[in-house]
Write a protein that holds these residues in place. Structure first.
Motif, mmCIF file in Angstrom:
data_model
loop_
_atom_site.group_PDB
_atom_site.id
_atom_site.type_symbol
_atom_site.label_atom_id
_atom_site.label_comp_id
_atom_site.label_asym_id
_atom_site.label_seq_id
_atom_site.Cartn_x
_atom_site.Cartn_y
_atom_site.Cartn_z
ATOM 1 N N ARG A 216 55.785 -9.769 -73.305
ATOM 2 C CA ARG A 216 55.282 -10.644 -72.241
ATOM 3 C C ARG A 216 55.814 -12.058 -72.363
ATOM 4 O O ARG A 216 55.920 -12.775 -71.359
ATOM 5 C CB ARG A 216 53.752 -10.651 -72.267
ATOM 6 C CG ARG A 216 53.123 -9.413 -71.668
ATOM 7 C CD ARG A 216 51.625 -9.433 -71.770
ATOM 8 N NE ARG A 216 51.181 -9.328 -73.157
ATOM 9 C CZ ARG A 216 49.896 -9.313 -73.529
ATOM 10 N NH1 ARG A 216 48.953 -9.425 -72.616
ATOM 11 N NH2 ARG A 216 49.563 -9.193 -74.797
ATOM 12 N N GLN A 217 56.150 -12.479 -73.572
ATOM 13 C CA GLN A 217 56.717 -13.819 -73.732
ATOM 14 C C GLN A 217 58.009 -13.962 -72.947
ATOM 15 O O GLN A 217 58.292 -15.035 -72.407
ATOM 16 C CB GLN A 217 56.991 -14.102 -75.223
ATOM 17 C CG GLN A 217 55.755 -14.248 -76.072
ATOM 18 C CD GLN A 217 56.114 -14.469 -77.538
ATOM 19 O OE1 GLN A 217 57.028 -13.833 -78.064
ATOM 20 N NE2 GLN A 217 55.405 -15.367 -78.187
ATOM 21 N N VAL A 218 58.796 -12.891 -72.883
ATOM 22 C CA VAL A 218 60.038 -12.929 -72.111
ATOM 23 C C VAL A 218 59.727 -13.166 -70.641
ATOM 24 O O VAL A 218 60.321 -14.032 -69.984
ATOM 25 C CB VAL A 218 60.832 -11.618 -72.279
ATOM 26 C CG1 VAL A 218 62.031 -11.590 -71.339
ATOM 27 C CG2 VAL A 218 61.287 -11.458 -73.715
ATOM 28 N N LEU A 219 58.776 -12.417 -70.104
ATOM 29 C CA LEU A 219 58.476 -12.511 -68.675
ATOM 30 C C LEU A 219 57.819 -13.845 -68.322
ATOM 31 O O LEU A 219 57.982 -14.335 -67.198
ATOM 32 C CB LEU A 219 57.565 -11.356 -68.256
ATOM 33 C CG LEU A 219 58.088 -9.957 -68.558
ATOM 34 C CD1 LEU A 219 57.171 -8.913 -67.950
ATOM 35 C CD2 LEU A 219 59.510 -9.773 -68.051
ATOM 36 N N LEU A 220 57.089 -14.409 -69.258
ATOM 37 C CA LEU A 220 56.411 -15.679 -68.990
ATOM 38 C C LEU A 220 57.256 -16.883 -69.397
ATOM 39 O O LEU A 220 56.785 -18.024 -69.303
ATOM 40 C CB LEU A 220 55.066 -15.719 -69.724
ATOM 41 C CG LEU A 220 54.053 -14.661 -69.271
ATOM 42 C CD1 LEU A 220 52.776 -14.750 -70.099
ATOM 43 C CD2 LEU A 220 53.727 -14.802 -67.785
ATOM 44 N N SER A 221 58.471 -16.621 -69.842
ATOM 45 C CA SER A 221 59.356 -17.738 -70.160
ATOM 46 C C SER A 221 59.775 -18.430 -68.869
ATOM 47 O O SER A 221 59.777 -17.845 -67.784
ATOM 48 C CB SER A 221 60.592 -17.247 -70.926
ATOM 49 O OG SER A 221 61.388 -16.408 -70.111
ATOM 50 N N ARG A 222 60.140 -19.678 -68.985
ATOM 51 C CA ARG A 222 60.468 -20.469 -67.796
ATOM 52 C C ARG A 222 61.628 -19.864 -66.984
ATOM 53 O O ARG A 222 61.531 -19.766 -65.752
ATOM 54 C CB ARG A 222 60.782 -21.908 -68.222
ATOM 55 C CG ARG A 222 61.077 -22.837 -67.056
ATOM 56 C CD ARG A 222 61.230 -24.281 -67.545
ATOM 57 N NE ARG A 222 61.763 -25.126 -66.506
ATOM 58 C CZ ARG A 222 61.054 -25.672 -65.525
ATOM 59 N NH1 ARG A 222 59.750 -25.431 -65.459
ATOM 60 N NH2 ARG A 222 61.618 -26.432 -64.613
ATOM 61 N N PRO A 223 62.732 -19.420 -67.611
ATOM 62 C CA PRO A 223 63.814 -18.854 -66.796
ATOM 63 C C PRO A 223 63.386 -17.634 -65.990
ATOM 64 O O PRO A 223 63.740 -17.504 -64.814
ATOM 65 C CB PRO A 223 64.879 -18.489 -67.833
ATOM 66 C CG PRO A 223 64.611 -19.352 -69.001
ATOM 67 C CD PRO A 223 63.121 -19.505 -69.041
ATOM 68 N N MET A 224 62.610 -16.723 -66.603
ATOM 69 C CA MET A 224 62.226 -15.509 -65.895
ATOM 70 C C MET A 224 61.229 -15.805 -64.773
ATOM 71 O O MET A 224 61.284 -15.186 -63.699
ATOM 72 C CB MET A 224 61.638 -14.482 -66.868
ATOM 73 C CG MET A 224 62.650 -13.985 -67.887
ATOM 74 S SD MET A 224 64.167 -13.360 -67.081
ATOM 75 C CE MET A 224 65.336 -13.461 -68.431
ATOM 76 N N LEU A 225 60.332 -16.735 -64.990
ATOM 77 C CA LEU A 225 59.415 -17.123 -63.917
ATOM 78 C C LEU A 225 60.181 -17.756 -62.755
ATOM 79 O O LEU A 225 59.848 -17.541 -61.584
ATOM 80 C CB LEU A 225 58.349 -18.089 -64.446
ATOM 81 C CG LEU A 225 57.324 -17.481 -65.405
ATOM 82 C CD1 LEU A 225 56.401 -18.579 -65.951
ATOM 83 C CD2 LEU A 225 56.499 -16.405 -64.708
ATOM 84 N N LEU A 226 61.209 -18.524 -63.075
ATOM 85 C CA LEU A 226 62.018 -19.134 -62.026
ATOM 86 C C LEU A 226 62.840 -18.086 -61.280
ATOM 87 O O LEU A 226 62.980 -18.154 -60.045
ATOM 88 C CB LEU A 226 62.933 -20.209 -62.619
ATOM 89 C CG LEU A 226 62.226 -21.501 -63.044
ATOM 90 C CD1 LEU A 226 63.150 -22.356 -63.919
ATOM 91 C CD2 LEU A 226 61.777 -22.301 -61.817
ATOM 92 N N PHE A 227 63.394 -17.119 -62.002
ATOM 93 C CA PHE A 227 64.106 -16.034 -61.324
ATOM 94 C C PHE A 227 63.137 -15.240 -60.430
ATOM 95 O O PHE A 227 63.494 -14.844 -59.308
ATOM 96 C CB PHE A 227 64.758 -15.089 -62.335
ATOM 97 C CG PHE A 227 66.112 -15.540 -62.802
ATOM 98 C CD1 PHE A 227 67.130 -15.800 -61.893
ATOM 99 C CD2 PHE A 227 66.390 -15.691 -64.157
ATOM 100 C CE1 PHE A 227 68.392 -16.203 -62.316
ATOM 101 C CE2 PHE A 227 67.642 -16.102 -64.593
ATOM 102 C CZ PHE A 227 68.649 -16.367 -63.672
ATOM 103 N N PHE A 228 61.934 -15.009 -60.916
ATOM 104 C CA PHE A 228 60.930 -14.335 -60.088
ATOM 105 C C PHE A 228 60.666 -15.139 -58.820
ATOM 106 O O PHE A 228 60.582 -14.578 -57.714
ATOM 107 C CB PHE A 228 59.625 -14.148 -60.875
ATOM 108 C CG PHE A 228 58.501 -13.583 -60.054
ATOM 109 C CD1 PHE A 228 58.392 -12.214 -59.857
ATOM 110 C CD2 PHE A 228 57.550 -14.413 -59.476
ATOM 111 C CE1 PHE A 228 57.355 -11.690 -59.093
ATOM 112 C CE2 PHE A 228 56.511 -13.895 -58.715
ATOM 113 C CZ PHE A 228 56.417 -12.528 -58.528
#
Length: 416
Positions: A216-228
């Motif tokens: 979950r740390q990967v998904l909640l990282s800033r880059p992944m949240l921005l890509f989302f």
């Protein structure tokens, strides 16, 4: 001029390119079915309304449930794909989709169709995380852009062919036979995937470095949240265009509905064909962000022109076609950027999470845009579409900056 990537006739490990195209063909066929099944129910609504005696609102619930379950299920399935491998989930998900649609042919009531729509959504939730994980691991990097482009193209083709084919089969026999036939189409696809499973490679389960984000740390990282956010906002914009372009052109400029429909068809055709151009670019050049920003900027300008300038009616479909082509071509470099940003062995959860923004975005905007039209504000719709696209560019630009910053931070560690 963007830096060119040298072409390759063989994969980096010496594997012939024919194997890559076989993988792309298998995965693309499954993706075609995924999108096909998503749109094969709506054309039957008039028939079901008479046969089951339910409202159109209740009928719409079948599509809504299938889409919602697909969106919600993608992220948890992505975790399972990363942990256990993508191939068994791809086989199982495709088979569940096919059999659930076939089973609708025997549904004694509409409520059973709703149950089966949920089951089909569960199967469909597997497709994106499993597909991207397999493509990213099985196809040589020199063909990754074209692989992702054809993946998107086959999905769009499924959307395009589902309504006419299901209507034709229902008219030829009846709706139950139609669903039984299209559902059973998935069985040979599953058989082909099983037969050729040796060429479908799973991700290497790399051990994360100390301090590196996992799970979950990967998904909640800033880059992944921005890509989302990028996927979500661009999908919201696209949903607004698909839902209300014809109405907006009519109310703003008196564009006849027939011409407006041609404009919408032009937009969809351009978007579908554009992904292939984007795939070619993504394989040949490295400046993916520049390409995405530039073409999205072109689309923004064209949408603003449609919403603010009295363009001759005969030219409106051509402008919409160009806008769709620009947006479509920007999509494949976007997917490649996400693939390159995903940590090793975690592509399933990354694409499962980020691509869930697509159905979510499609569900958010129709009502607000409809309220704008009801309030007599058709002039606000296309500028809002443009604003959503601008916001999406801010997200992807920030995501790319974060990825590069993290790469620079970890580079000295990797070199030691």
């Amino acid at each position: 001029m963007p830096a060119a990537i040298p072409p390759a006739t063989e994969a980096s490990d010496g594997t012939p390119g024919g194997k890559d195209w076989a993988v792309i063909g298998l995965i693309g066929t499954g993706h075609f079915l995924s999108h096909f099944y998503m749109l094969c129910l709506a054309p039957l609504f008039p028939i079901w309304r008479d046969e089951f005696g339910v409202s159109y609102a209740a009928l719409g619930l079948s599509v809504a449930l299938m889409s919602a379950v697909t969106a919600v299920g993608q992220t948890p399935v992505g975790f399972l794909v990363d942990r256990h491998g993508a191939r068994p989930f791809l086989v199982g998900g495709t088979l569940i989709m096919a059999l659930s649609v076939s089973a609708m042919a025997f549904a004694p009531s509409y409520w059973m169709i709703l149950v089966l729509a949920v089951v089909s959504g569960i199967g469909n939730s597997v497709i994106h995380p499993a597909d991207y994980a397999i493509l990213g691991s099985s196809v040589d990097q020199s063909r990754m852009g074209r692989a992702f482009a054809l993946h998107t193209f086959t999905g769009n083709l499924g959307f395009a062919l589902a309504p006419p084919l299901i209507v034709f089969l229902a008219a030829l026999a009846n709706w139950r036979v139609a669903l039984l036939i299209v559902g059973l189409l998935g069985v040979p696809v599953v058989a082909a995937i099983l037969w050729q499973s040796r060429i479908l490679q799973d991700q290497v389960r790399a051990k994360p470095k100390d301090g590196a984000p996992v799970g979950r740390q990967v998904l909640l990282s800033r880059p992944m949240l921005l890509f989302f956010g990028f996927f979500l906002l661009s999908s919201m914009a696209g949903s607004g265009i698909q839902s209300f372009l014809v109405t907006v052109l009519d109310e703003l400029w008196g564009v006849p509905v027939a011409v407006g429909a041609m404009a919408l068809t032009g937009y969809m055709t351009g978007a579908t064909g554009g992904v292939l151009v984007g795939g070619w670019f993504a394989d040949r050049y490295t400046r993916h962000l520049t390409f995405v920003v530039g073409l999205t900027g072109v689309a923004i300008a064209l949408f603003l022109a449609l919403g603010t300038l009295p363009i001759p009616h005969a030219a409106v479909p051509a402008v919409a076609l160009l806008a769709g082509a620009a947006l479509g071509a920007s999509r494949t470099p976007r997917d490649v950027m996400v693939k390159n940003a995903a940590p090793p062995g975690q592509m399933g959860k990354v694409f499962g999470f980020i691509s869930s923004g697509l159905p979510l975005g499609g569900a958010i905007t129709p009502v607000p845009f409809g309220l704008m039209l009801d309030a007599g504000l058709p002039w606000l719709v296309l500028p809002t579409v443009a604003l959503l696209l601008v916001a999406s560019l801010l997200c992807v630009g920030s995501a790319r900056s974060e990825v590069l910053r993290e790469a620079r931070r970890t580079a000295p560690v990797a070199a030691e």
